[in-house]
Scaffold this motif. Structure first.
Motif, short mmCIF file in Angstrom:
data_model
loop_
_atom_site.label_atom_id
_atom_site.label_comp_id
_atom_site.label_asym_id
_atom_site.label_seq_id
_atom_site.Cartn_x
_atom_site.Cartn_y
_atom_site.Cartn_z
N ALA A 134 0.92 -1.49 -0.11
CA ALA A 134 0.17 0.27 0.17
C ALA A 134 0.85 0.88 0.16
O ALA A 134 0.42 2.35 -0.55
CB ALA A 134 -1.09 0.04 0.96
N ALA A 135 1.86 0.90 0.79
CA ALA A 135 2.85 2.67 0.57
C ALA A 135 3.86 2.41 -0.63
O ALA A 135 3.66 4.22 -0.51
CB ALA A 135 3.32 2.51 2.58
N THR A 136 4.01 1.53 -1.04
CA THR A 136 5.41 1.64 -2.23
C THR A 136 4.03 1.67 -3.74
O THR A 136 5.06 1.53 -4.77
CB THR A 136 5.96 0.56 -1.78
N ASN A 137 3.08 1.17 -3.69
CA ASN A 137 2.69 0.42 -5.18
C ASN A 137 3.51 -0.28 -5.92
O ASN A 137 3.40 -0.15 -6.96
CB ASN A 137 2.18 2.44 -5.88
N LYS A 138 4.21 -1.17 -4.87
CA LYS A 138 4.98 -1.86 -5.51
C LYS A 138 4.34 -3.14 -5.82
O LYS A 138 4.18 -4.15 -4.76
CB LYS A 138 6.54 -2.04 -5.50
N SER B 48 12.68 -7.80 5.45
CA SER B 48 12.90 -6.72 6.24
C SER B 48 14.22 -5.42 5.52
O SER B 48 14.84 -4.54 5.97
CB SER B 48 13.81 -7.12 7.66
N LYS B 49 14.94 -6.45 4.67
CA LYS B 49 16.14 -5.71 3.84
C LYS B 49 15.39 -4.87 2.96
O LYS B 49 16.02 -4.21 2.81
CB LYS B 49 17.47 -7.19 3.77
N ILE B 50 14.78 -5.50 2.48
CA ILE B 50 14.21 -5.02 1.68
C ILE B 50 13.24 -3.28 1.74
O ILE B 50 13.24 -2.46 1.60
CB ILE B 50 13.43 -5.89 0.72
N ALA B 51 12.91 -3.80 3.41
CA ALA B 51 11.91 -3.21 3.73
C ALA B 51 12.51 -1.28 3.98
O ALA B 51 13.15 -0.34 3.42
CB ALA B 51 11.34 -3.22 4.45
N GLU C 22 14.23 0.46 1.07
CA GLU C 22 12.73 1.09 -0.10
C GLU C 22 12.65 2.28 0.60
O GLU C 22 12.82 2.89 1.62
CB GLU C 22 11.52 0.49 0.64
N GLN C 23 13.21 3.11 -0.75
CA GLN C 23 13.62 4.87 -0.60
C GLN C 23 11.53 5.37 -0.24
O GLN C 23 11.81 6.21 -0.06
CB GLN C 23 14.01 5.10 -1.87
N ARG D 130 8.16 2.54 7.87
CA ARG D 130 9.24 1.48 7.38
C ARG D 130 9.78 0.58 8.85
O ARG D 130 9.84 -0.96 8.91
CB ARG D 130 11.46 1.92 7.11
N GLN D 131 10.05 1.06 9.94
CA GLN D 131 9.66 0.84 11.78
C GLN D 131 8.72 0.23 11.89
O GLN D 131 9.14 -1.45 12.58
CB GLN D 131 10.13 1.67 12.48
#
Length: 162
Positions: A38-42, A55-58, A61-62, A69-70
Motif C-alpha cells: 500500500a505504501a509503495t504501490n509495488k 526486512s532488508k527490502i523494507a 526501500e526509498q 518502514r520501522q
C-alpha cells in the motif's frame, strides 16, 4: 436447542489453540506485506521470491517513510518471535494433555497465551506509540503461560508416579 460452542470448563479445546497460535504468529507478515504494498504501490513479488530478506527490502526501500518502514521491520520481528515461541507453546499444551490436566486449566492457560501473543504483536508493531517494556511484559506473560502448563503437568505426573 443445542449449543455448538464448547463449555470451556468441561470440553478440552487446548489442542485447537495450537493452529490458532500459528495464525497469530503469521499475521504480522500479512500486516507487513499489505502495508508495504500500500505504501509503495509495488508488487510483493521480490518478497515472495526471497521472504527472509523482507526486512532488508523494507529497510532499503526509498519510497517508505521512516515510521512505516520501522513498523514493517518490527512486524517481521514479531512474526519471527511468534514462530520461535510456537514450539514451546505446542510442547506445553501437549505436556498438559499427556498429564491429564483439567480442561478448564488447559483451555484457560492456552487462551491466555493466545491473547498475550495478539497483544504482543500489536505492541511490537506499534512500538512507536508504546514503551518497549510493554512488549517485554507481554512476551513474559506468554512464556509464563507455557511454563505454568509444564509445571502443572509435572506436578500431576509426579503425584501419579508416587
Amino acid at each position: 436447542m443445542a449449543s455448538y460452542l464448547p463449555n470451556l470448563a468441561r470440553d478440552n479445546i487446548s489442542l485447537y489453540t495450537i493452529p490458532i497460535a500459528w495464525i497469530v504468529a503469521i499475521m504480522p507478515r500479512f500486516y507487513a506485506l499489505s502495508t508495504y504494498t500500500a505504501a509503495t504501490n509495488k508488487s510483493n513479488k521480490p518478497i515472495a521470491l526471497q521472504p527472509r530478506d523482507f526486512s532488508k527490502i523494507a529497510a532499503d526501500e526509498q519510497g517508505l517513510d521512516n515510521k512505516t518502514r520501522q513498523r514493517i521491520i518490527r512486524a517481521e520481528a514479531a512474526q519471527a518471535n511468534g514462530f520461535e515461541n510456537l514450539g514451546l507453546f505446542a510442547a506445553a499444551v501437549a505436556a498438559g494433555n499427556a498429564a491429564g490436566l483439567e480442561a478448564s486449566t488447559l483451555n484457560g492457560v492456552a487462551i491466555a497465551y493466545i491473547v498475550s501473543r495478539v497483544v504482543y504483536n500489536h505492541v511490537y508493531i506499534y512500538n512507536d506509540l508504546l514503551p518497549s517494556q510493554a512488549r517485554t511484559a507481554t512476551f513474559f506473560v506468554g512464556v509464563g503461560c507455557c511454563m505454568a502448563l509444564f509445571v502443572q503437568a509435572g506436578n500431576k505426573t509426579k503425584r501419579t508416579l508416587l
